[in-house]
Scaffold this motif. Structure first.
Motif, short mmCIF file in Angstrom:
data_model
loop_
_atom_site.label_atom_id
_atom_site.label_comp_id
_atom_site.label_asym_id
_atom_site.label_seq_id
_atom_site.Cartn_x
_atom_site.Cartn_y
_atom_site.Cartn_z
N LEU A 41 0.84 -1.19 0.00
CA LEU A 41 0.00 0.00 0.00
C LEU A 41 0.88 1.24 0.00
N SER A 42 0.60 2.14 -0.97
CA SER A 42 1.30 3.42 -1.03
C SER A 42 0.27 4.51 -1.31
N ASP A 43 0.74 5.73 -1.50
CA ASP A 43 -0.18 6.82 -1.83
C ASP A 43 -0.80 6.64 -3.21
N THR A 44 -0.19 5.80 -4.06
CA THR A 44 -0.66 5.66 -5.44
C THR A 44 -1.22 4.29 -5.79
N LYS A 45 -1.01 3.28 -4.90
CA LYS A 45 -1.38 1.92 -5.31
C LYS A 45 -1.60 1.02 -4.10
N ILE A 46 -2.49 0.03 -4.28
CA ILE A 46 -2.71 -1.04 -3.31
C ILE A 46 -2.66 -2.37 -4.04
N GLU A 47 -2.12 -3.40 -3.39
CA GLU A 47 -2.11 -4.75 -3.94
C GLU A 47 -2.43 -5.73 -2.83
N GLY A 48 -3.01 -6.87 -3.21
CA GLY A 48 -3.29 -7.87 -2.21
C GLY A 48 -3.99 -9.09 -2.76
N THR A 49 -4.46 -9.92 -1.85
CA THR A 49 -5.16 -11.15 -2.18
C THR A 49 -6.47 -11.20 -1.38
N PHE A 50 -7.41 -12.02 -1.83
CA PHE A 50 -8.69 -12.12 -1.14
C PHE A 50 -9.41 -13.41 -1.50
N SER A 51 -10.39 -13.75 -0.68
CA SER A 51 -11.34 -14.83 -0.97
C SER A 51 -12.60 -14.51 -0.18
N PHE A 52 -13.73 -15.00 -0.66
CA PHE A 52 -14.97 -14.79 0.09
C PHE A 52 -16.08 -15.71 -0.38
N THR A 53 -17.05 -15.87 0.49
CA THR A 53 -18.32 -16.49 0.15
C THR A 53 -19.36 -15.38 0.20
N GLY A 54 -19.90 -15.03 -0.97
CA GLY A 54 -20.90 -13.98 -1.07
C GLY A 54 -22.29 -14.57 -1.16
N LYS A 55 -23.23 -13.89 -0.56
CA LYS A 55 -24.62 -14.35 -0.60
C LYS A 55 -25.51 -13.26 -1.17
N LYS A 56 -26.61 -13.71 -1.82
CA LYS A 56 -27.59 -12.78 -2.38
C LYS A 56 -28.33 -12.07 -1.25
N GLU A 57 -28.55 -10.77 -1.43
CA GLU A 57 -29.20 -9.98 -0.39
C GLU A 57 -30.60 -10.48 -0.07
N ASN A 58 -31.38 -10.82 -1.08
CA ASN A 58 -32.77 -11.23 -0.87
C ASN A 58 -32.98 -12.74 -0.88
N ASP A 59 -31.87 -13.50 -0.95
CA ASP A 59 -31.95 -14.96 -0.95
C ASP A 59 -30.65 -15.49 -0.38
#
Length: 184
Positions: A148-166
């Motif tokens: 992370l700097s003033d001009t850029k961010i880098e990283g990794t991620f994972s997630f389980t996303g769910k539908k708002e209405n289901d």
């Protein structure tokens, strides 16, 4: 705050759509590593890769504020697997203090959001189907900021996303990586 996050999400998704519609030809984005801003991941085992047009990323990143009021948002479009005026979008939205070398737990109780969107039939916001970490129990993820700097961010991620209405409908996002070169 939830309405602000939703507004920010929709604004970034719209900007990514505008960027993706700016050119008549598209180039293969490769691994995404040559793009200034990208998100790459697997969604239920299917590759999501930020689209590029004439070498320009169909993504945007911004950093606003500081400390507890800081907002870092990366939003990218993958138009490779869908038809005319349809796209998939992915968003990494971090709210609060963010530092390199840290891993953040994302859930409905956190301020930050991870989201995957499918937009069909012309790109209007009423045609979005979204799976995110914002509302349902079991909608969780992690983000590791590697740089992370003033001009850029880098990283990794994972997630389980769910539908708002289901909340029984979910998408599992794995092997996520991102780079955001801030537009502001």
């Amino acid at each position: 705050m939830k309405n602000l996050k939703k507004f920010g999400f929709v604004a970034f998704a719209a900007m990514a759509l505008v960027l993706s519609a700016c050119s008549g030809s598209d180039d293969d984005g490769g691994s995404g590593s040559s793009l200034a801003t990208y998100i790459n991941a697997k969604v239920d085992g299917v590759q999501f890769k930020t689209t590029s047009f004439n070498g320009q990323s169909a993504g945007i990143a911004t950093k606003q504020g500081s400390g507890d009021q800081q907002l870092i948002a990366i939003s990218c479009t993958d138009a490779s697997a869908v038809g005319d005026m349809e796209f998939n979008g992915m968003q990494v939205i971090l709210i609060g203090q963010v530092a390199a070398g840290q891993t953040y737990q994302i859930s409905p109780t956190s301020q930050s959001i991870l989201a995957y969107t499918i937009n069909t039939n012309g790109g209007g916001s009423n045609n979005n189907t979204e799976w995110d970490t914002d509302n349902c129990d079991g909608a969780t993820g992690t983000v590791t900021v590697t740089s992370l700097s003033d001009t850029k961010i880098e990283g990794t991620f994972s997630f389980t996303g769910k539908k708002e209405n289901d909340c029984s409908s979910q998408k599992v996002v794995t092997n996520g990586s991102f780079r955001g070169t801030f537009a502001n």
